[in-house]
Design a protein around this motif. Structure first.
Motif, short mmCIF file in Angstrom:
data_model
loop_
_atom_site.label_atom_id
_atom_site.label_comp_id
_atom_site.label_asym_id
_atom_site.label_seq_id
_atom_site.Cartn_x
_atom_site.Cartn_y
_atom_site.Cartn_z
N LYS A 188 0.86 -1.19 0.00
CA LYS A 188 0.00 0.00 0.00
C LYS A 188 0.90 1.24 0.00
N VAL A 189 0.96 1.89 -1.17
CA VAL A 189 1.93 2.98 -1.35
C VAL A 189 1.26 4.34 -1.18
N GLY A 190 1.84 5.18 -0.36
CA GLY A 190 1.34 6.54 -0.14
C GLY A 190 2.29 7.58 -0.69
N TYR A 191 1.79 8.80 -0.81
CA TYR A 191 2.58 9.89 -1.40
C TYR A 191 2.12 11.20 -0.76
N LEU A 192 3.00 12.19 -0.75
CA LEU A 192 2.65 13.46 -0.10
C LEU A 192 2.04 14.49 -1.06
N PHE A 193 1.95 14.15 -2.33
CA PHE A 193 1.39 15.05 -3.35
C PHE A 193 2.00 16.46 -3.25
N GLU A 194 1.19 17.51 -3.07
CA GLU A 194 1.74 18.89 -3.12
C GLU A 194 2.80 19.13 -2.03
N ASP A 195 2.81 18.30 -1.00
CA ASP A 195 3.79 18.51 0.08
C ASP A 195 5.11 17.77 -0.17
N ASP A 196 5.19 17.04 -1.28
CA ASP A 196 6.46 16.38 -1.61
C ASP A 196 7.45 17.44 -2.10
N ALA A 197 8.70 17.35 -1.67
CA ALA A 197 9.69 18.39 -2.03
C ALA A 197 11.08 17.78 -2.10
N CYS A 198 12.00 18.56 -2.62
CA CYS A 198 13.42 18.15 -2.73
C CYS A 198 13.98 17.78 -1.35
N CYS A 199 14.83 16.75 -1.31
CA CYS A 199 15.44 16.35 -0.03
C CYS A 199 16.52 17.34 0.40
N GLY A 200 17.06 18.09 -0.55
CA GLY A 200 18.12 19.06 -0.21
C GLY A 200 19.50 18.43 -0.09
N GLY A 201 19.61 17.14 -0.39
CA GLY A 201 20.88 16.44 -0.22
C GLY A 201 22.04 17.05 -0.99
N ARG A 202 21.75 17.54 -2.19
CA ARG A 202 22.82 18.17 -3.00
C ARG A 202 23.38 19.40 -2.28
N MET A 203 22.50 20.11 -1.58
CA MET A 203 22.95 21.30 -0.85
C MET A 203 23.98 20.87 0.21
N HIS A 204 23.66 19.76 0.86
CA HIS A 204 24.58 19.25 1.87
C HIS A 204 25.93 18.91 1.24
N GLN A 205 25.88 18.25 0.08
CA GLN A 205 27.11 17.85 -0.59
C GLN A 205 27.92 19.05 -1.10
N MET A 206 27.24 20.18 -1.28
CA MET A 206 27.92 21.38 -1.81
C MET A 206 28.25 22.39 -0.72
N GLY A 207 28.10 21.98 0.53
CA GLY A 207 28.47 22.86 1.64
C GLY A 207 27.41 23.87 2.03
N MET A 208 26.21 23.76 1.45
CA MET A 208 25.15 24.72 1.76
C MET A 208 24.31 24.18 2.91
N PRO A 212 13.62 5.58 -4.64
CA PRO A 212 14.41 4.88 -5.65
C PRO A 212 15.74 5.58 -5.93
N CYS A 213 16.00 6.71 -5.26
CA CYS A 213 17.19 7.53 -5.55
C CYS A 213 18.30 7.32 -4.51
N GLY A 214 19.52 7.11 -4.97
CA GLY A 214 20.64 6.91 -4.05
C GLY A 214 20.96 8.15 -3.24
N ASP A 215 20.91 9.31 -3.88
CA ASP A 215 21.21 10.56 -3.18
C ASP A 215 20.18 10.84 -2.09
N CYS A 216 18.89 10.66 -2.44
CA CYS A 216 17.83 10.89 -1.45
C CYS A 216 17.98 9.90 -0.30
N TYR A 217 18.36 8.67 -0.65
CA TYR A 217 18.51 7.64 0.39
C TYR A 217 19.54 8.09 1.43
N HIS A 218 20.70 8.55 0.97
CA HIS A 218 21.73 9.02 1.90
C HIS A 218 21.21 10.20 2.71
N ALA A 219 20.55 11.15 2.01
CA ALA A 219 20.06 12.34 2.71
C ALA A 219 19.11 11.95 3.83
N LEU A 220 18.15 11.08 3.51
CA LEU A 220 17.12 10.73 4.50
C LEU A 220 17.67 9.79 5.58
#
Ligand code: SF4
Ligand code: SF4
Length: 418
Positions: free
Chosen positions: A187-207, A233-241
């Motif tokens: 049973k798969v759920g989703y946040l719809f309009e509340d889904d957003a970027c994990c921000g992981g790239r910002m972390h990797q770039m020092g932001m 399904p994303c490796g970057d998001c996985y590390h971030a979360l």
């Protein structure tokens, strides 16, 4: 932690150079023995973790500024963590990756961000994605008609977190991922309009501030959801979360799609009915593999034995990559009838980066392209006809190398075999 607090660690680096190579007992050829893309490309010590400790010490001693050529060196780090696991083979008291990230934060603190970084921040704030040119209102278009549970209103088993790459650039794959889970009865759920970027790239770039703001907003939404786990399904998001959000207080279980699929196959809930006659090699994404280890809370202090030997009380967690996600994708490949898996020389925690890490595709595109081409050379040397991986950043950067070899998401093979 400010860069000054790394002074003792910077001095502890023994200049042994282990951080430039995969472990010697794992070396199969001189051709594929190096592990740090930045060092291998520039062939100059300053680009290695060892050189970065020296550079950091110069910053602490006010002998350098995080600007100009120094900034270029700092931002060439792909944040892939290969130096970190190599250093920790024989050292226990250094954190090369955390130091590299701190150097990047110094650039931001000094106000020397590049235009790319400024645009990413602006996009993240207005459109909730770090991908340039993408709009917030288009983010959940991929999810239309899938019968996803609105996780803000109802309980679900798996909260699906697609990440920006799947939501905008790979909508068909995002749909397939959900459909495969649903087919197995999840049973798969989703946040719809509340889904957003994990921000992981910002972390990797020092932001760091931008990352923490994104993390806090997402954690608020995650906390309000009743789900057994979050799946991405994303490796970057996985590390971030899994690692970085947990540092920020996320208590929910986080799984990568390959972990869930491997478990569903083992339970007999996902059965392959077709053969896929293919010899493939698997590329371990850095942020799913060696950087995919879960966060272990620790609240201790550094102490010295006889004023000399550094240790920690209580014992400090050791992130050296061994607990990353390596077996789940391989189990999936082994379960697909007709697929033969042949391994590259640098695998698991000693994998070579695809070149997309640390924001290098934008900050140092030549290094990024060269790194992808290097990895594809290694893949070709196996004799496989395709490289399979489990992160959209790797799929995209390895494909851009135009090596003539097929690059595919593991999900595509799964769907072909169902
Ligand atoms: S960072 Fe670690 S592996 Fe590299 S030179 Fe220093 S001590 Fe050796
Ligand atoms: S994180 Fe990767 S690119 Fe950066 S210094 Fe270490 S091995 Fe090199």
């Amino acid at each position: 932690m400010a860069i000054k607090e790394y002074r003792d660690m910077q001095k502890r680096c023994s200049s042994c150079n282990f951080c430039k190579w995969i472990p010697f007992d794992k070396v199969k050829s001189a051709r594929f023995a190096e592990n740090c893309p930045a060092q291998a490309y520039y062939q100059y010590n300053g680009y290695s973790a060892r050189g970065r400790f020296q550079l950091g010490l110069c910053l602490v001693n006010d002998e350098l500024e995080p600007a100009g050529e120094t900034q270029k060196v700092i931002q060439s780090c792909l944040s892939c963590g290969a130096c970190d696991v190599a250093c920790k083979i024989c050292r226990y008291n250094l954190e090369p990756l955390e130091h590299n990230l701190e150097l990047k934060r110094e650039v931001v603190r000094a106000g020397n961000e590049t235009a790319v970084q400024k645009n990413m921040r602006a996009n993240l704030m207005s459109e909730h994605t770090m991908l340039a040119g993408k709009k917030k209102e288009d983010r959940d278009a991929w999810a239309e008609g899938l019968g996803l549970i609105d996780a803000r209103k109802e309980a679900c088993e798996a909260l699906f977190f697609p990440g920006c790459q799947y939501a905008y650039n790979r909508p068909e794959e995002a749909r397939k991922a959900v459909q495969v889970l649903q087919r197995a009865g999840v049973k798969v759920g989703y946040l719809f309009e509340d889904d957003a970027c994990c921000g992981g790239r910002m972390h990797q770039m020092g932001m760091q501030e931008d990352f923490e703001a994104a993390a806090k907003a997402n954690i608020r939404h995650f906390d309000a959801v009743s789900a057994d786990y979050i799946v991405t399904p994303c490796g970057d998001c996985y590390h971030a979360l899994k690692r970085r959000y947990a540092e920020q207080g996320l208590a929910k279980k986080v799984l990568h799609l390959t972990e869930v699929l491997a478990a569903l196959i083992e339970e007999g809930r996902l059965v392959f009915t077709k053969r896929v006659e293919k010899t493939v090699t698997y590329h371990d994404p850095c942020h799913l593999g060696r950087l995919g280890e879960g966060y272990e809370p620790w609240n201790g202090k550094e102490v010295k034995i006889r004023s000399q030997i550094v240790t920690w009380e209580p014992r400090r967690p050791r992130y050296n990559g061994i607990h990353g996600v390596y077996d789940a994708p391989r189990k999936i490949l082994e379960a697909i009838p007709g697929v033969t898996l042949v391994e590259m020389e640098r695998i698991r925690e000693y994998s070579f980066c695809c070149g997309a890490g640390g924001g290098c595709t934008e900050l140092d595109p030549e290094l990024s392209k060269w790194t992808a081409a290097e990895r594809m050379e290694e893949a070709k040397a196996t004799g496989a006809s395709a490289v399979v991986t489990a992160c959209p950043w790797c799929v995209s950067n390895l494909s851009a190398a135009e090596s003539g070899m097929e690059v595919t998401d593991i999900l595509t093979l799964v769907c072909e075999a169902l």
